[in-house]
Structures are given as structure tokens and as C-alpha cells.
Design an enzyme around this catalytic site. Structure first.
Site, PDB file in Angstrom:
ATOM      1  N   LYS A  43      96.235  33.611 129.354  1.00  0.00           N
ATOM      2  CA  LYS A  43      97.017  34.823 129.458  1.00  0.00           C
ATOM      3  C   LYS A  43      97.470  35.521 130.890  1.00  0.00           C
ATOM      4  O   LYS A  43      97.157  33.661 131.925  1.00  0.00           O
ATOM      5  CB  LYS A  43      95.407  35.999 129.682  1.00  0.00           C
ATOM      6  N   TYR A  99      93.600  42.271 132.291  1.00  0.00           N
ATOM      7  CA  TYR A  99      91.894  42.580 132.379  1.00  0.00           C
ATOM      8  C   TYR A  99      91.132  43.596 132.197  1.00  0.00           C
ATOM      9  O   TYR A  99      90.709  44.023 131.058  1.00  0.00           O
ATOM     10  CB  TYR A  99      91.109  42.116 133.485  1.00  0.00           C
TER      11      TYR A  99
HETATM   12  P1  NDP Z   1      99.464  27.826 139.415  1.00  0.00           P
HETATM   13  O1  NDP Z   1     100.600  27.749 140.703  1.00  0.00           O
HETATM   14  O2  NDP Z   1      98.213  27.021 140.843  1.00  0.00           O
HETATM   15  O3  NDP Z   1      99.756  25.878 138.809  1.00  0.00           O
HETATM   16  C1  NDP Z   1     100.428  26.547 137.548  1.00  0.00           C
HETATM   17  C2  NDP Z   1     100.719  24.675 137.566  1.00  0.00           C
HETATM   18  O4  NDP Z   1     101.732  24.371 136.155  1.00  0.00           O
HETATM   19  C3  NDP Z   1     101.732  23.861 138.475  1.00  0.00           C
HETATM   20  O5  NDP Z   1     100.483  22.627 139.450  1.00  0.00           O
HETATM   21  C4  NDP Z   1     102.366  22.964 137.849  1.00  0.00           C
HETATM   22  O6  NDP Z   1     101.085  21.900 137.789  1.00  0.00           O
HETATM   23  C5  NDP Z   1     102.384  22.920 136.487  1.00  0.00           C
HETATM   24  N1  NDP Z   1     103.738  23.850 136.393  1.00  0.00           N
HETATM   25  C6  NDP Z   1     104.693  23.393 135.330  1.00  0.00           C
HETATM   26  N2  NDP Z   1     106.344  23.964 135.050  1.00  0.00           N
HETATM   27  C7  NDP Z   1     105.664  24.827 136.876  1.00  0.00           C
HETATM   28  C8  NDP Z   1     106.946  25.922 137.381  1.00  0.00           C
HETATM   29  N3  NDP Z   1     108.391  25.815 137.503  1.00  0.00           N
HETATM   30  N4  NDP Z   1     106.375  26.369 138.366  1.00  0.00           N
HETATM   31  C9  NDP Z   1     104.379  26.052 138.424  1.00  0.00           C
HETATM   32  N5  NDP Z   1     104.162  25.197 138.060  1.00  0.00           N
HETATM   33  C10 NDP Z   1     104.339  25.100 137.269  1.00  0.00           C
HETATM   34  O7  NDP Z   1      98.661  28.809 138.324  1.00  0.00           O
HETATM   35  P2  NDP Z   1      97.478  28.845 138.148  1.00  0.00           P
HETATM   36  O8  NDP Z   1      96.784  27.506 137.953  1.00  0.00           O
HETATM   37  O9  NDP Z   1      96.929  30.143 138.966  1.00  0.00           O
HETATM   38  O10 NDP Z   1      97.628  29.990 136.786  1.00  0.00           O
HETATM   39  C11 NDP Z   1      98.167  28.917 135.482  1.00  0.00           C
HETATM   40  C12 NDP Z   1      97.841  30.032 134.137  1.00  0.00           C
HETATM   41  O11 NDP Z   1      96.120  30.250 134.325  1.00  0.00           O
HETATM   42  C13 NDP Z   1      98.848  31.019 134.221  1.00  0.00           C
HETATM   43  O12 NDP Z   1      99.056  31.450 133.516  1.00  0.00           O
HETATM   44  C14 NDP Z   1      97.967  32.334 134.630  1.00  0.00           C
HETATM   45  O13 NDP Z   1      97.999  33.812 134.817  1.00  0.00           O
HETATM   46  C15 NDP Z   1      96.637  31.464 134.178  1.00  0.00           C
HETATM   47  N6  NDP Z   1      95.443  32.056 135.239  1.00  0.00           N
HETATM   48  C16 NDP Z   1      94.275  32.612 134.051  1.00  0.00           C
HETATM   49  C17 NDP Z   1      93.277  32.674 134.427  1.00  0.00           C
HETATM   50  C18 NDP Z   1      91.497  33.217 134.568  1.00  0.00           C
HETATM   51  O14 NDP Z   1      90.557  34.017 135.050  1.00  0.00           O
HETATM   52  N7  NDP Z   1      91.827  32.799 132.904  1.00  0.00           N
HETATM   53  C19 NDP Z   1      92.835  32.670 136.154  1.00  0.00           C
HETATM   54  C20 NDP Z   1      94.485  32.300 136.966  1.00  0.00           C
HETATM   55  C21 NDP Z   1      95.314  31.744 136.415  1.00  0.00           C
HETATM   56  P3  NDP Z   1     101.614  19.975 137.266  1.00  0.00           P
HETATM   57  O15 NDP Z   1     102.405  19.744 138.713  1.00  0.00           O
HETATM   58  O16 NDP Z   1     100.173  19.715 136.738  1.00  0.00           O
HETATM   59  O17 NDP Z   1     103.268  19.887 136.318  1.00  0.00           O
END
Ligand code: NDP
Length: 427
Positions: A171, A256
Site C-alpha cells: 500500500k 490505514y
Molecule cells: P524504503 O525506503 O525502506 O525501501 C524502498 C526500497 O525500494 C529501497 O531500499 C530500494 O531497494 C527500492 N527502490 C527502488 N527504487 C528506489 C528509489 N528510486 N528510491 C528509493 N528506493 C528505491 O521503503 P519502505 O520499505 O519503508 O517502503 C516500501 C513500500 O512499502 C512503500 O510503498 C510503503 O508505503 C510500503 N510500506 C508498507 C508498510 C506496511 O505496514 N504495510 C510499512 C512500511 C512501508 P533496492 O535497493 O533493493 O532496490
């Protein structure tokens, strides 16, 4: 418990134990012979169960989880190895019973290698975004879990559909309703399933709240109060960039409140009104909003008051106010620590009690629900249409705040209009 398991009842077990105790069959070998079923368990249809060992007046221990054999579980590729993936999703696979981690996709090669080593993922199941298309020929992968920033969900879901893989997408589903419709169309034409990872609709305390509200245990629900606030840090992160996040607190954490209010009632709001305020000069809110207050009005008359913020101390609360009781959920939208209290009059006295509900890993539950829907060809509880409806309402909330007036929404009469199969009973 499966019907075809013929477990010895407590009386049989006690009689057998008593006979041994009396020395009728006692011998030096008895101590080393096979333990009774009450201790060793019974295997049926590949699952192990234990007959009751506590007194019937006491609570019985939970049965073992009995995951599907590894080769029968749905293999998932996780796309985007960020904080949510590494802190919650990858560890949750250890508790999943029907899904397993099969592949990883990342744009950061050294991290990809390190995580692959930690989770035992072979090099030929590791992909970058550039060579993601190769995943189509990997039969170990049946589903892709998209965990990238919001604005990339559209790209990654379309790529997964092109590779003919089922998709579980974090989401918010996307950043515009147009993108959501595109994602639904792409997965439908590829004949794969699409689910949005609304973990709250699988979380046991939230499911109990839904049951209480819909089952009339609170009387008629009249008012709802929802708060989801967190205090954002580094302004450089993508959550503070409109192009990647699509918005601020509203699509990230306010979502949420919106999704849970809709899921509790099974109704769709007919009108929204909203106010948005961000402090001037705070670099975190140069591109996205900080505080949002929004009200959802439902056709039944229920009013949900929702607050969300990116600049106040973390608070995650849900309260349902019914004609004969109220229900409150502490840590409502957190990964863990949910507590449910219900207050009502019992025998003429105000009674305020906590309901004891065993905690379960929300991510494992949603992964397993999707895996079971894939295996049994069912529409998941939270398909793409559920994500699209939230996005439509989010756009109406922004419009209301911008224009300073309530915004009417399309009247939807059907209950649970955008939801698929009920989540399985926790077993
Ligand atoms: P992060 O910033 O921690 O991680 C995002 C990852 O996406 C990066 O580490 C990278 O992984 C990849 N990525 C690819 N392109 C980009 C870019 N241009 N900029 C930044 N990151 C990029 O985010 P979160 O893990 O917190 O969030 C990811 C998703 O999960 C979002 O959509 C968020 O809304 C959702 N979320 C849902 C939650 C829930 O409880 N259901 C809680 C937290 C987040 P790599 O280096 O491996 O390519």
C-alpha cells in the site's frame, strides 16, 4: 482439527497410562518403547496433531502450525529490499505456512548478495530491475511481492504481470486512480491475481473489531475515531518527495484509517470533508503534506473522524462508538502490540474489559491468504479494486481540502463491494 484424525480421547489415554502405572504391562522396555500418542502426536494427511494433554477445564496449547511441504508452498519474489522488506517481510516468511521466499529483486547488488546469502536464495534467483523480465522463466516463482516506493508500484506490477506472475503489492496501491486502473487491467489481461497488502484486514484484533461491529455486539456503530501519526525524520527520504510518494501522511499512514473504517463497516463513504495543514519552513513538508483531518460520512449515518500526521509523536488508535458499547484498539495500526478493550453495561454496572486475542504475524497472514487464493483460484480479500477505491477517496479528500467544501462520492450500495474471499479462519 481435521475430521479424519482419530485422536485417542482423554479417557483412553488416561486408562492406558493408568494400566501402565499399575504395572500390568510394565517392564524395563516400557520406558524406552514408543511414547503414547498424547506425547508423540498423531500424523494424518501429512499434518501432526497432539491429543489434548491439559485438563478440559484449562486452556489447551495451540496445535503445531503444520506448514505445507516446501515444494507445495507458493514461491514469492520480493521486489525492493528496503526497510519494510528486510525488517518485516523476509522474516515473516519463516512463519508463513503456504508461501515461501523463492527470489529477490533489487537495484543494489551488494545488498542483494548479502540478503541472498542470509536467506539461502541461489544466485540464479536474484534479479535487478533491468533483468527482471528473466523471472518469467523461473518456475519456482509464482508470485511477486512489490515493496518499492509508491510511485514505482505501477511499473513493478506491470512488469510482474508481463512476466505472468501473481502480484502482491504494498500500500498505497499507486499514486493516481489512473495508475490503479492500469494495474488492474494489466493483471486481468495476464490472467494473474492482484492483491494489495492491507495487513490490517488480516490482523486478528482488527478482524475481531470487524466481527464485533458487524455482529451488533456494540449495538449500532454510530461514530468512529481513527488516528495514525508518526514523526518523520530525514527530509531526503523518498516519503518526502512528491514524485515518489504521491503525497505525505495521507496516502502513507492516513490510508490505514481510511481502509480500516471502510473494512469495519463494509460500507463505502458517500461524502468526505478534509482540512490539511503543514508548518511553513519545515523542509520535510516542502513537497508533501503533514497534518490531515478528514471525515468520512457513510450512507448508514456513521461518521468516521480521522487524523493523520507526519510531524507528531507516534499514535495509532482506533475507537468504535456503538449504541450499547464502545471498542478501543491500542497500537491499532502497528506491526504488533495490539490490545482490544470493550466497555459496556453488564448487570447494571459499567464493565470495561480487555479481550485476549493471541498475536499473529500480520505479514505471514497476508502472504498465506494470497498463496491460498492462488492455489484455490479465489479473489483475495483485498484485490486491486480495494486499492483503487481508497485512491479514489484519497483524491476526493485532497479535493475537499483544496476547495474547502465537502466532496460527494459515487453511491455504492453493495456491501464489501470491492472485496474478495474472507480471510481463512486462523488455524
Ligand atoms: P524504503 O525506503 O525502506 O525501501 C524502498 C526500497 O525500494 C529501497 O531500499 C530500494 O531497494 C527500492 N527502490 C527502488 N527504487 C528506489 C528509489 N528510486 N528510491 C528509493 N528506493 C528505491 O521503503 P519502505 O520499505 O519503508 O517502503 C516500501 C513500500 O512499502 C512503500 O510503498 C510503503 O508505503 C510500503 N510500506 C508498507 C508498510 C506496511 O505496514 N504495510 C510499512 C512500511 C512501508 P533496492 O535497493 O533493493 O532496490
Amino acid at each position: 482439527m481435521s475430521k479424519d484424525v482419530d485422536l485417542p480421547n482423554r479417557r483412553t489415554v488416561m486408562t492406558t497410562a493408568g494400566a501402565v502405572g499399575l504395572g500390568l504391562a510394565a517392564s524395563a522396555n516400557a520406558a524406552t518403547s514408543r511414547p503414547p500418542a498424547v506425547d508423540a502426536g498423531v500424523v494424518s494427511d501429512g499434518k501432526v496433531q497432539f491429543p489434548p494433554s491439559s485438563d478440559p477445564s484449562d486452556s489447551q496449547p495451540q496445535q503445531p502450525p503444520n506448514p505445507d511441504p516446501r515444494d507445495k508452498r507458493v514461491g514469492f519474489a520480493v521486489v525492493g529490499l528496503g526497510k519494510l522488506a528486510l525488517e518485516q517481510i523476509l522474516p515473516a516468511f519463516a512463519q508463513a505456512k503456504h508461501g515461501r521466499l523463492a527470489a529477490l529483486v533489487s537495484g543494489t547488488p551488494d545488498k542483494l548478495r548479502a540478503i541472498a546469502a542470509q536467506y539461502g536464495i541461489p544466485a540464479d534467483c536474484c534479479y535487478g530491475y533491468d533483468d527482471f523480465a528473466r523471472i518469467s522463466s523461473n518456475s519456482a516463482v509464482e508470485a511477486v511481492y512489490v515493496v518499492t516506493p509508491n510511485a514505482l508500484h505501477h511499473r513493478d506490477v506491470l512488469a510482474a504481470a508481463k512476466a505472468e506472475k501473481n502480484v502482491l503489492c504494498e500500500k498505497p496501491m499507486a499514486t493516481t486512480a489512473h495508475e490503479c486502473r492500469d494495474m488492474i487491467a494489466a493483471t486481468a489481461s495476464a490472467k494473474v491475481r492482484l492483491m494489495i497488502a492491507y495487513r490490517m484486514q488480516y490482523q486478528p484484533h482488527a478482524r475481531e473489531a470487524i466481527k464485533q461491529a458487524r455482529g451488533g455486539k456494540l449495538g449500532d456503530v454510530v461514530l468512529m475515531d481513527m488516528i495514525n501519526n508518526q514523526n518523520q525524520g530525514d527530509p531526503a527520504q523518498w516519503r518526502q518527495k512528491r514524485a515518489l510518494a504521491g503525497g505525505g501522511s495521507l496516502p502513507d499512514v492516513g490510508l490505514y484509517c481510511l481502509n480500516t473504517a471502510r473494512a469495519i463497516l463494509g460500507e463505502e463513504p458517500s461524502e468526505v470533508s478534509a482540512t490539511i495543514w503543514s508548518p511553513a519552513g519545515d523542509p520535510r513538508f516542502a513537497e508533501v503534506e503533514d497534518n490531515v483531518s478528514f471525515t468520512l460520512r457513510f450512507p448508514s449515518g456513521v461518521i468516521a473522524n480521522c487524523l493523520t500526521s507526519y510531524g507528531t509523536h507516534r499514535l495509532q488508535r482506533l475507537k468504535l462508538m456503538g449504541t450499547s458499547a464502545w471498542l478501543e484498539m491500542e497500537n491499532a495500526f502497528a506491526y504488533e502490540g495490539q490490545r482490544l478493550r470493550v466497555a459496556q453495561l453488564v448487570d447494571g454496572k459499567e464493565h470495561n474489559a480487555e479481550l485476549t486475542i493471541p498475536a499473529q504475524n500480520q505479514f505471514a497472514l497476508e502472504i498465506d491468504h494470497f498463496a491460498q487464493c492462488i492455489r484455490s483460484s479465489r479473489t483475495p480479500r483485498t484485490p486491486g479494486e480495494e486499492g483503487l477505491q481508497d485512491q479514489v477517496i484519497i483524491e476526493a479528500i485532497y479535493a475537499s481540502a483544496r476547495e474547502g467544501r465537502p466532496v460527494k462520492l459515487e453511491r455504492i450500495v453493495k456491501r464489501d463491494a470491492f472485496r474478495g474471499a474472507e480471510p481463512e479462519a486462523a488455524d
